[in-house]
Design an enzyme around this catalytic site. Sequence first.
Site, PDB file in Angstrom:
ATOM      1  CB  CYS A 167      70.053 134.895  65.713  1.00 50.23           C
ATOM      2  SG  CYS A 167      71.595 134.385  66.448  1.00 50.23           S
ATOM      3  CB  CYS A 188      65.198 148.742  69.140  1.00 50.74           C
ATOM      4  SG  CYS A 188      63.996 149.591  70.174  1.00 50.74           S
ATOM      5  CB  CYS A 219      66.485 153.309  71.103  1.00 49.11           C
ATOM      6  SG  CYS A 219      67.136 151.627  71.142  1.00 49.11           S
ATOM      7  CB  CYS A 233      64.830 152.487  74.362  1.00 48.18           C
ATOM      8  SG  CYS A 233      63.941 151.240  73.400  1.00 48.18           S
ATOM      9  CB  CYS A 271      65.139 147.484  73.556  1.00 50.30           C
ATOM     10  SG  CYS A 271      66.558 148.394  72.911  1.00 50.30           S
TER      11      CYS A 271
HETATM   12 ZN   LIG Z   1      65.437 150.212  71.927  1.00 49.28          ZN
END
Ligand SMILES: [Zn+2]
Length: 181
Positions: free
Chosen positions: A165, A142, A145, A97, A94
């Site tokens: 996607c 996510c 975060c 984070c 991610c």
């Molecule tokens: Zn994250």
Amino acid sequence: MDRRVFVLALAALPFCAHARPRNMKEVEALQQNWKSFLPSGASVPSPAEPLKLSDDEWRKRLPGQSYHVLRKEGTERAGTSPLNDEKRPGVYACAGCGLPVFTSEMKFDSGTGWPSFFTTIPGVFEMKKDFFLIYPRTEYHCIRCGGHHGHVFDDGPPPTNQRWCNNGVALKFIAKDGKTA
Ligand SMILES: [Zn+2]
């Protein structure tokens, strides 16, 4: 070796290095072995350590495009992410984070212009239905975060039939050889 076995063996050759899983057992193996795609000694956060920042802090921390997608549920223009062509072994984390969310072995070329994956590292996303385009789409965030990454569809390749996607700007690639992109 009879002729049929020999032909099958030949046909399998070009795919040995990067074979798509043939059944759910092989998908589970990919989900379990994701750490083997990290550079040796790499330290990455876990879903159990939430990262909560104010909108202002996110704005300062992230490049404009990543902020727009991750924090404002934006969508990058198709075909703009360099990660569309990324084929090296490694981990996709991610961009907000650093939580690892996919490995290179989970990626496939969907032809849509967005980095696409047929499964994820387990337990890294939470889902939410949105009705932004008339029909419902499943949006995923996510888990560490809360950043928006993309949408999951059911027209991906077997055996999962999933197509995650993902906006490229919501990801950062950590190559197994230690280089980032
Ligand atoms: Zn994250």
